[in-house]
Scaffold this motif. Structure first.
Motif, short mmCIF file in Angstrom:
data_model
loop_
_atom_site.label_atom_id
_atom_site.label_comp_id
_atom_site.label_asym_id
_atom_site.label_seq_id
_atom_site.Cartn_x
_atom_site.Cartn_y
_atom_site.Cartn_z
N LEU A 436 0.83 -1.29 -0.04
CA LEU A 436 0.06 -0.07 -0.12
C LEU A 436 0.87 1.21 0.11
O LEU A 436 0.61 2.19 -0.62
CB LEU A 436 -0.91 0.05 1.10
CG LEU A 436 -1.79 1.16 1.28
CD1 LEU A 436 -2.79 1.30 0.22
CD2 LEU A 436 -2.56 1.07 2.66
N GLY A 437 1.80 1.34 0.87
CA GLY A 437 2.94 2.43 0.86
C GLY A 437 3.62 2.80 -0.45
O GLY A 437 3.69 3.65 -0.97
N ALA A 438 3.85 1.51 -1.21
CA ALA A 438 4.64 1.36 -2.55
C ALA A 438 3.52 2.14 -3.45
O ALA A 438 4.00 3.03 -4.34
CB ALA A 438 5.20 0.42 -2.71
N GLY A 439 2.43 1.33 -3.56
CA GLY A 439 1.63 1.85 -4.45
C GLY A 439 0.95 3.25 -4.42
O GLY A 439 0.88 4.10 -5.43
N GLY A 440 0.79 3.81 -3.07
CA GLY A 440 0.42 5.24 -2.88
C GLY A 440 1.66 6.22 -3.43
O GLY A 440 1.48 7.13 -3.89
N ALA A 441 3.09 5.72 -3.10
CA ALA A 441 3.87 6.35 -3.73
C ALA A 441 3.88 6.54 -5.13
O ALA A 441 4.23 7.61 -5.77
CB ALA A 441 5.22 6.09 -3.24
N ALA A 442 3.73 5.35 -5.93
CA ALA A 442 3.77 5.23 -7.24
C ALA A 442 2.80 6.18 -7.93
O ALA A 442 2.66 6.60 -9.10
CB ALA A 442 3.69 3.87 -7.67
N ALA A 443 1.49 6.50 -7.27
CA ALA A 443 0.68 7.13 -7.54
C ALA A 443 0.74 8.96 -7.76
O ALA A 443 0.19 9.58 -8.43
CB ALA A 443 -0.84 7.05 -6.75
N GLY A 444 1.75 9.26 -7.00
CA GLY A 444 2.19 10.39 -6.84
C GLY A 444 3.29 10.95 -7.65
O GLY A 444 3.87 9.94 -8.37
N PRO A 445 3.79 12.04 -8.01
CA PRO A 445 5.02 12.86 -8.81
C PRO A 445 6.44 12.50 -7.92
O PRO A 445 6.23 12.29 -6.75
CB PRO A 445 4.69 14.02 -8.89
CG PRO A 445 4.10 14.53 -7.84
CD PRO A 445 3.31 13.25 -7.32
N GLU A 446 7.38 12.73 -8.59
CA GLU A 446 8.60 12.87 -7.89
C GLU A 446 8.72 14.34 -7.56
O GLU A 446 8.08 15.24 -8.35
CB GLU A 446 9.77 12.48 -9.11
CG GLU A 446 10.99 12.77 -8.30
CD GLU A 446 11.34 12.02 -6.99
OE1 GLU A 446 11.70 12.62 -6.04
OE2 GLU A 446 11.19 10.53 -6.92
N THR A 447 9.18 14.44 -6.29
CA THR A 447 9.29 15.82 -5.91
C THR A 447 10.57 16.50 -5.70
O THR A 447 10.71 17.76 -5.06
CB THR A 447 8.38 15.95 -4.45
OG1 THR A 447 9.44 14.98 -3.48
CG2 THR A 447 7.18 15.31 -4.58
N LYS A 448 11.54 15.68 -5.43
CA LYS A 448 12.97 16.03 -5.06
C LYS A 448 13.62 17.35 -5.62
O LYS A 448 14.41 18.04 -5.20
CB LYS A 448 13.83 15.14 -5.12
CG LYS A 448 14.70 14.70 -6.43
CD LYS A 448 15.58 13.70 -6.11
CE LYS A 448 16.33 13.33 -7.54
NZ LYS A 448 17.42 14.30 -7.78
N ASP A 449 13.10 17.74 -6.90
CA ASP A 449 13.52 18.66 -7.39
C ASP A 449 12.56 20.07 -7.61
O ASP A 449 12.88 20.96 -8.31
CB ASP A 449 13.83 18.35 -9.10
CG ASP A 449 15.17 17.67 -9.17
OD1 ASP A 449 16.04 17.86 -8.33
OD2 ASP A 449 15.17 16.73 -9.79
N VAL A 450 11.40 19.77 -6.84
CA VAL A 450 10.29 20.96 -6.88
C VAL A 450 10.94 22.18 -5.88
O VAL A 450 11.65 21.90 -4.88
CB VAL A 450 9.33 20.45 -6.32
CG1 VAL A 450 9.26 20.41 -4.91
CG2 VAL A 450 7.83 21.50 -6.64
N ASP A 451 10.68 23.36 -6.52
CA ASP A 451 10.82 24.60 -5.54
C ASP A 451 9.50 24.84 -4.81
O ASP A 451 8.35 24.89 -5.58
CB ASP A 451 11.35 25.57 -6.54
CG ASP A 451 12.72 25.32 -7.42
OD1 ASP A 451 13.50 25.00 -6.64
OD2 ASP A 451 12.72 25.83 -8.44
N PHE A 452 9.95 25.42 -3.78
CA PHE A 452 8.54 25.84 -2.94
C PHE A 452 7.96 27.19 -3.40
O PHE A 452 8.72 27.97 -3.76
CB PHE A 452 9.04 25.90 -1.40
CG PHE A 452 9.33 24.71 -0.76
CD1 PHE A 452 8.46 23.44 -1.00
CD2 PHE A 452 10.09 24.78 0.39
CE1 PHE A 452 8.61 22.46 -0.41
CE2 PHE A 452 10.38 23.58 1.02
CZ PHE A 452 9.82 22.40 0.71
N GLU A 453 6.58 27.16 -3.79
CA GLU A 453 6.29 28.36 -4.33
C GLU A 453 5.32 28.79 -3.34
O GLU A 453 4.77 28.27 -2.23
CB GLU A 453 5.27 27.96 -5.31
CG GLU A 453 4.24 27.29 -5.01
CD GLU A 453 2.83 27.43 -6.23
OE1 GLU A 453 2.57 28.34 -6.38
OE2 GLU A 453 2.44 26.29 -6.74
#
Length: 453
Positions: A436-453
């Motif tokens: 469930l944890g792996a599936g929940g993560a797979a349903a979202g985007p990668e975030t490590k390069d996002v800038d806070f807005e």
């Protein structure tokens, strides 16, 4: 209303200056201390108060009623934490991370001190127990708010490339707090004999750690007042909102988060990882190591202390790895490892009666590291999933509301036990949580390069 999911930045990331570096260090130290104090206070009833609960109860209480009384002390705190995350998360998005943290931390400092002063059953009757329950519920609300402002504030000051490392360092305060509270409890048991409701430990020995927890909270509040600056990113977002140039502007951050698909995705992922976490922190020590393996109290304490020392390092290592390979990929791999390697190690432990003590310690350490690895990455990930105007609410709700369903893991095991052996049910539930944890993560985007807005 726009989605609270993180979008492309509307401004360039803040320029790193010596002044901002100093603010970042202060915010990181504050967040680490906030997580430590929060976890210290959470473990107080589990480790310190349980042996002294007879002080608040009538004599000759039947075992069933005594078990209900004991569980209520923990359930009320559990119920209070998501409420506190919702209340103080919204407050942190409206009035600032720093101010919200100061209010909530001061609150649980005062309440923890009041708990240390509660008289026993012989003084005010059963009212002593219900007073304890009410105070723990209020304490849970304030505890749920303590990290809701402090942790996003630290992430908002962190440089993008260091969020993984700092997130791992901050969350490593959780296993460190467990180590410290157990050492404090062992010292208390040695100094104050426990032998019935009139013994020194039952009457006042348990109060000493609660006074210590209150003092830690007051020190933390003073630190935020004197040393931690408000988030520059939050202040910039508020300024843009007042000028009408913000792309956010969620007037009700709590509702904005709850209605978003982002929250659902984070909730599913965190529900899976909370389920696996509970099997490490709650199910493993008592049901597996004490009842099935047969460890003595001394062996159990030593095993858990060694395992949690390992977790301090593994949380930080997980944060660094997640920064390098990506949060999403780390969660997916971690969930799959829980469902395979973690299940195999748990199978060894549930059938581990008669194994050498040294081997049991080794397996417990390996199992704990594998199953709790995602927690070194959750702080930067969840904060990266939400915009600034709802980030504290998103982090608080995503982190705390998802703990409720997994807290009923014992009922799930009981239900599965009707169809399969109990030992097999444990493995099935652990595998389900990892997937469930792996599936929940797979349903979202990668975030490590996002800038806070």
């Amino acid at each position: 209303m726009t989605s609270p999911e993180q979008a492309a930045p509307v401004t360039a990331p803040p320029v790193e200056t010596p002044e901002r570096a100093a603010k970042r260090k202060s915010a990181t130290r504050g967040a680490f201390f906030a997580e430590f104090v929060d976890m210290f206070d959470i473990y107080l009833p589990t480790v310190v108060l349980t042996p002294a609960l007879l002080y608040f109860q009538p004599a000759q209480l039947d075992p069933g009623t005594a078990a209900i009384f004991t569980s209520l002390v923990f359930v009320t705190t559990l119920v209070g934490r998501p409420i506190g995350a919702a209340v103080f998360g919204a407050l942190a998005d409206r009035v600032g991370r720093r101010r919200s943290t100061i209010i909530s931390v001061t609150g649980f400092g005062v309440i923890t001190l009041l708990i240390a002063l509660v008289p026993g059953f012989t003084t005010i009757g059963i009212a002593s127990y219900w007073l304890l329950i009410v105070l723990r519920f209020l304490d849970g609300i304030c505890l749920g708010g303590g990290y809701t402002g402090a942790l996003p504030l630290a992430m908002e000051y962190s440089t993008k490339s260091r969020r993984g490392l700092l997130g791992g360092i901050i969350l490593s305060a959780f296993p460190l707090a467990y180590i410290v509270i157990n050492l404090v409890a062992l010292a208390g048991f040695a100094l104050f004999p426990l032998a019935g409701p009139d013994s020194p430990y039952a009457v006042w020995g348990w109060r000493v750690p609660f006074v210590l927890g209150a003092l830690l909270a007051f020190v933390l509040a003073i630190y935020y007042v004197r040393s931690v600056s408000e988030s520059e990113i939050w202040e910039a977002a508020e300024a843009a909102k007042s000028e009408g140039t913000s792309q956010g502007g969620a007037g009700r951050p709590l509702l904005a988060v709850l209605r978003s698909p982002t929250f659902l995705q984070v909730f599913l992922m965190m529900t899976g990882f909370w389920l696996t976490q509970n099997l490490v922190t709650l199910f493993l020590p008592t049901t597996v190591l004490r009842n099935l393996v047969g460890l003595t109290n001394t062996q159990l304490t030593l095993t858990l202390l060694i395992a949690y020392v390992c977790l301090v390092g593994s949380y930080i290592g997980s944060g660094v790895i997640g920064q390098r390979i990506g949060r999403k990929r780390f969660f997916v791999i971690g969930g799959l490892l829980i469902a395979t390697v973690g299940v195999a190690l748990m199978a060894v432990l549930v059938h581990g009666k008669g194994l050498p003590f040294g081997l049991i310690i080794l397996v417990v350490c390996a199992f704990s590291v594998v199953v709790t690895a995602p927690w070194g990455v959750v702080l930067p990930y969840i904060t990266e999933r939400f915009r600034t105007d709802v980030r504290a609410s998103g982090f608080g709700l995503g982190f705390s509301v998802s703990v409720v369903i997994p807290s009923f893991y014992a009922f799930f095991l009981e239900g599965l036990g009707g169809f399969m052996p109990y030992a097999t049910a444990v493995l099935v539930l652990l595998a389900f949580g990892g997937l469930l944890g792996a599936g929940g993560a797979a349903a979202g985007p990668e975030t490590k390069d996002v800038d806070f807005e």
